[in-house]
Design an enzyme around this catalytic site. Structure first.
Site, PDB file in Angstrom:
ATOM      1  CD  GLU A 175       3.219   9.150  -2.538  1.00  0.00           C
ATOM      2  OE1 GLU A 175       2.483   9.212  -3.520  1.00  0.00           O
ATOM      3  OE2 GLU A 175       2.811   9.250  -1.372  1.00  0.00           O
ATOM      4  CD  GLU A 217       0.449  10.440   0.498  1.00  0.00           C
ATOM      5  OE1 GLU A 217       0.022   9.915   1.548  1.00  0.00           O
ATOM      6  OE2 GLU A 217       0.422   9.862  -0.594  1.00  0.00           O
ATOM      7  CG  ASP A 247      -6.956  15.034  -7.762  1.00  0.00           C
ATOM      8  OD1 ASP A 247      -8.076  15.320  -8.158  1.00  0.00           O
ATOM      9  OD2 ASP A 247      -5.931  15.205  -8.460  1.00  0.00           O
ATOM     10  CG  PHE A 248      -3.031  11.819  -4.279  1.00  0.00           C
ATOM     11  CD1 PHE A 248      -4.266  11.477  -4.815  1.00  0.00           C
ATOM     12  CD2 PHE A 248      -1.885  11.341  -4.895  1.00  0.00           C
ATOM     13  CE1 PHE A 248      -4.352  10.686  -5.949  1.00  0.00           C
ATOM     14  CE2 PHE A 248      -1.965  10.544  -6.025  1.00  0.00           C
ATOM     15  CZ  PHE A 248      -3.191  10.220  -6.557  1.00  0.00           C
ATOM     16  CG  HIS A 303      -6.538  10.081  -9.882  1.00  0.00           C
ATOM     17  ND1 HIS A 303      -7.390   9.349  -9.109  1.00  0.00           N
ATOM     18  CD2 HIS A 303      -5.301   9.607  -9.598  1.00  0.00           C
ATOM     19  CE1 HIS A 303      -6.713   8.461  -8.392  1.00  0.00           C
ATOM     20  NE2 HIS A 303      -5.433   8.596  -8.664  1.00  0.00           N
TER      21      HIS A 303
HETATM   22  C1  LIG Z   1      -3.004   9.295  -0.848  1.00  0.00           C
HETATM   23  C2  LIG Z   1      -2.419   8.843  -2.136  1.00  0.00           C
HETATM   24  N1  LIG Z   1      -1.094   8.960  -2.331  1.00  0.00           N
HETATM   25  C3  LIG Z   1      -0.537   8.549  -3.487  1.00  0.00           C
HETATM   26  C4  LIG Z   1      -1.302   8.001  -4.470  1.00  0.00           C
HETATM   27  C5  LIG Z   1      -0.660   7.567  -5.781  1.00  0.00           C
HETATM   28  N2  LIG Z   1      -0.576   6.117  -5.870  1.00  0.00           N
HETATM   29  C6  LIG Z   1      -1.523   5.394  -6.500  1.00  0.00           C
HETATM   30  S1  LIG Z   1      -1.252   3.767  -6.405  1.00  0.00           S
HETATM   31  C7  LIG Z   1       0.175   4.001  -5.520  1.00  0.00           C
HETATM   32  C8  LIG Z   1       0.975   2.828  -5.070  1.00  0.00           C
HETATM   33  C9  LIG Z   1       0.174   1.921  -4.240  1.00  0.00           C
HETATM   34  O1  LIG Z   1       0.953   0.842  -3.851  1.00  0.00           O
HETATM   35  P1  LIG Z   1       0.305  -0.315  -3.024  1.00  0.00           P
HETATM   36  O2  LIG Z   1      -0.496   0.231  -1.898  1.00  0.00           O
HETATM   37  O3  LIG Z   1       1.375  -1.265  -2.666  1.00  0.00           O
HETATM   38  O4  LIG Z   1      -0.750  -0.980  -4.021  1.00  0.00           O
HETATM   39  P2  LIG Z   1      -0.497  -1.626  -5.456  1.00  0.00           P
HETATM   40  O5  LIG Z   1      -0.594  -0.529  -6.469  1.00  0.00           O
HETATM   41  O6  LIG Z   1       0.812  -2.272  -5.433  1.00  0.00           O
HETATM   42  O7  LIG Z   1      -1.638  -2.578  -5.642  1.00  0.00           O
HETATM   43  C10 LIG Z   1       0.416   5.356  -5.318  1.00  0.00           C
HETATM   44  C11 LIG Z   1       1.572   5.906  -4.627  1.00  0.00           C
HETATM   45  C12 LIG Z   1      -2.692   7.913  -4.233  1.00  0.00           C
HETATM   46  N3  LIG Z   1      -3.521   7.404  -5.163  1.00  0.00           N
HETATM   47  N4  LIG Z   1      -3.220   8.318  -3.068  1.00  0.00           N
END
Ligand SMILES: Cc1ncc(C[n+]2csc(CCOP(=O)(O)OP(=O)(O)O)c2C)c(N)n1
Lengths: 329, 348
Positions: free
Chosen positions: B43, B74, B99-100, B143
């Site tokens: 990511e 993932e 953590d993820f 986190h």
């Molecule tokens: C399981 C998991 N994978 C990756 C992340 C890292 N992460 C945090 S926010 C995000 C993007 C989220 O995008 P979206 O669902 O479109 O929500 P937005 O931030 O645009 O509101 C990612 C990849 C996470 N917090 N949890």
């Protein structure tokens, strides 16, 4: 819609925006000159929801404190629209003892049993618990509903799909809300799925799906009304996707170097758009009892009071660091 | 958070210094040049360059066929890395925060880590799984974890955690060339990121060209005669700071940087404890059932007589990492907690 209802949506949106602008200011105030994520009154990551107010305002207008909301890592707009205590929420964001989680949770982990509100920093993982809350509501013979929120990026994660399937199977009173702000951090929607709308994915699980374009709070309100009425009537879950807007960075400190749509972003701000619409309809005025200025002033007062409350609240005592791992029974 | 990283030194190449993040990227880039089968996925590893700058510049250099941004899926993309590795490619797959891993743990411990065994050694899974670990900046309970003990507990994957730029490069090179799955955990606090309080050793000299640090070999980063402090990752720096300070009070700490949790270099630990007679383990992971207990157990199993005083541990005391700063710093292995533990040992 009745003028009062429209004003209600506008007030909620203004309160959210005022709140986010204040948090933005507080967050950055003491991180200068060089941005240091761990410094200042509000350390850690900060995901603000400016631009996404219509989703929270439109959906939560149909809810009471008996209904549940599970939000995401970007939770403030839903928390505010759902009526989470602003002062205790702010104290939590500031890491103070009077915070919702006594300073343990922080901005991504707000839990308010009074309004059945929760959120999670792990993507899509708020969907399954919402299904469980809906199961509890159904078992107890109530007409309460659970609302689960994710971003469009999260809709590609496993938990999203399993939750939709289970809720459909058990005909649970849950409304799935997807905020499509076009970006999952730096990854555009077009690079994360070939499906043009998550409303189509709802069909894959045998439940209704509707996509609301153009970030219109009234269109969200209408779609949510249908879905929530259906859920309360025992007819099962639905999904609503709103094409909304991430006005600012993914988190504070995000330089957005990857972002290709920035130029048009300010012009798509839903707040001035709705304000203009309400003025044209004669619902909002510049003079009289309820004015644009008085609504703004009320919001400012509430937000300032919340921030004052947070700053007055003490930091937790380090001697209590091991508390609350287990419940005492 | 893509602010410019001013950590690259302008000094002569011989003593050039890099941040840990840049050293890590350099290793990946060199291996990508050397071997067409090496590719990167995860990511925000493309245009963003990794949330913790762990892939910065790779997309520009190698293009989107070899540096793949993934959806937030993932289970699918880590599983896909496993499949590609089974076919002989060498993926480096990033999940930005350790953590993820909960959402995709099955792919990791039931597939990535078990395929070689289940195939009776006939199938290899030569991949690197990277993730950021650690707290200290109020990012909350979801986190801020380290979790290396969790991976170490589950057999079939090697687990490394560099503490400095040179090791970051050397361990990454070794990890990519290893025929086993290697979990490579980098602490945000050692990366030398422009938006975090700088650890003074997060920028340091890094050998040019090929540089390998063997997986499974601990490093005695400071020799000493009174107490052995066994630790890893960011805590190495806290231990070194404490050691320098206590040296002025006449307490001489030996600091062992594990570098690799699996395999664990038991010999180096035993040698050191044999010389000092005292053992302190410092671990930013949870206290119970983890790395610190394992190290104490290995010493006790081999020769409890090596210890002149009962072994001591400084770790996160079995509580999720709290958000508020005073609470977080009460549970992290801070220099202050380390100092008190060392003094407790020498005064025992
Ligand atoms: C399981 C998991 N994978 C990756 C992340 C890292 N992460 C945090 S926010 C995000 C993007 C989220 O995008 P979206 O669902 O479109 O929500 P937005 O931030 O645009 O509101 C990612 C990849 C996470 N917090 N949890």
């Amino acid at each position: 819609m009745e003028p009062d209802e429209r004003l209600g949506l506008y007030r909620t949106m203004v309160l959210i925006r005022t709140y986010e602008e204040s948090i933005l200011r507080e967050y950055h105030a003491d991180k200068k000159p060089a941005f240091d994520i761990g410094a200042g009154l509000i350390p850690g990551e900060m995901h603000l929801s400016a631009g996404q107010e219509p989703v929270a305002a439109g959906v939560c207008a149909h809810l009471t404190a008996d209904d549940a909301v599970t939000a995401t890592h970007r939770p403030h707009h839903f928390a505010i629209a759902h009526g989470v205590d602003l002062e205790r929420m702010t104290a939590e964001i500031f890491g103070r003892v009077d915070g919702l989680g006594r300073g343990r949770g922080g901005h991504m982990h707000l839990f308010d049993p009074a309004t059945h509100f929760s959120c999670s920093g792990i993507i899509a993982e708020g969907y399954p618990p919402a299904v469980g809350q809906a199961l509890a509501f159904q078992r107890r013979g109530t007409d309460r509903v659970a609302v689960a929120v994710t971003g469009e990026g999260a809709a590609n994660q496993g938990a999203f799909h399993e939750a939709l399937n289970l809720a459909a199977l058990w005909k649970l009173p849950v409304v799935f809300v997807v905020e499509d702000n076009d970006w999952g951090i730096s990854v555009p929607r077009s690079a994360s799925t070939c499906v043009t709308s998550n409303a189509l994915r709802a069909g894959g699980y045998g439940i209704p799906g509707e996509r609301v374009e153009d970030n219109s709070v009234e269109a969200v309100h209408a779609a949510a009304g249908t879905a929530i009425t259906r859920a309360r009537a025992g007819e099962g879950p639905s999904l609503i996707e709103v094409h909304t807007l991430r006005l600012w960075g993914h988190f504070e400190g995000d330089a957005q170097g990857y972002r290709s749509d920035l130029e048009g972003v300010p012009g798509r701000d839903p707040l001035p758009t709705y304000e203009k619409q309400l003025r044209a309809a004669g619902v909002l005025h510049d003079s009289g009892d309820i004015t644009v200025a008085s609504i703004a002033a009320q919001a400012r007062d509430r937000v300032e009071a919340a921030i004052e409350f947070a700053k007055r609240s003490p930091e937790p005592d380090p001697a209590t660091a091991l508390d609350h791992v287990f419940a005492r029974s | 958070m893509t602010l410019t990283d001013a950590s690259a030194s302008s000094s002569a190449p011989a003593q050039r210094k890099l941040s840990t993040a840049k050293a890590m990227v350099e290793a990946i880039a060199q291996e990508m040049e050397r071997d067409e089968d090496v590719f990167v996925l995860g990511e925000d590893v493309g245009a963003y360059g990794g949330i913790f700058s762990s892939t910065t510049g790779l997309l520009e250099k190698f293009g989107p066929r070899r540096v793949l941004d993934t959806p937030i899926s993932e289970t699918a993309f880590i599983g896909a890395a496993i499949g590609a590795a089974v076919e002989g490619m060498r993926p480096v797959v990033e999940l930005m925060f350790v953590d993820f891993f909960g959402v995709c743990m099955d792919q990791i411990y039931n597939h990535m880590a078990k395929i070689h065994f289940e195939s009776g050694g006939n199938v290899t899974v030569p991949m690197v799984l990277t993730a950021a670990v650690g707290g200290g900046y109020s990012d909350g309970a979801q986190h801020s974890q380290c979790l290396w003990g969790t991976f170490a507990h589950l057999p079939g994957m090697k687990v490394v955690a560099p503490s400095n730029p040179a090791d970051a490069k050397g361990l990454m090179t070794a990890a990519i060339r290893d025929d086993n799955p290697v979990v490579y955990l980098f602490h945000k606090g050692v990366m030398g990121l422009p938006w975090m309080a700088k650890n003074r050793r997060s920028v340091g000299p890094v050998p040019e060209g090929e540089h390998l640090v063997p997986i499974g070999k601990a490093n005695v980063v400071r020799p000493g005669s009174d107490v052995t402090v066994v630790t890893l990752s960011l805590s190495v720096h806290h231990a070194l700071d404490v050691a320098e300070e206590l040296a002025q009070q006449g307490v001489d700490c030996e600091v062992v940087d594990l570098r690799s949790v699996v395999p664990l270099d038991t010999e180096t630990i035993l040698d050191s404890v044999g010389r000092t007679g005292r053992l302190l383990v410092v671990d930013e992971d949870y206290l119970s059932f983890g790395v610190s207990g394992e190290i104490v157990a290995r010493v006790a199993e081999r020769d409890p007589g090596l210890l002149r005083a009962p072994a001591a541990r400084v770790a996160v005391p079995d509580v999720p990492i709290p958000y508020a700063r005073p609470l977080e710093y009460a549970v992290l292995p801070t220099p202050d907690r380390i100092r008190r533990a060392v003094l407790g040992l020498v005064n025992a």
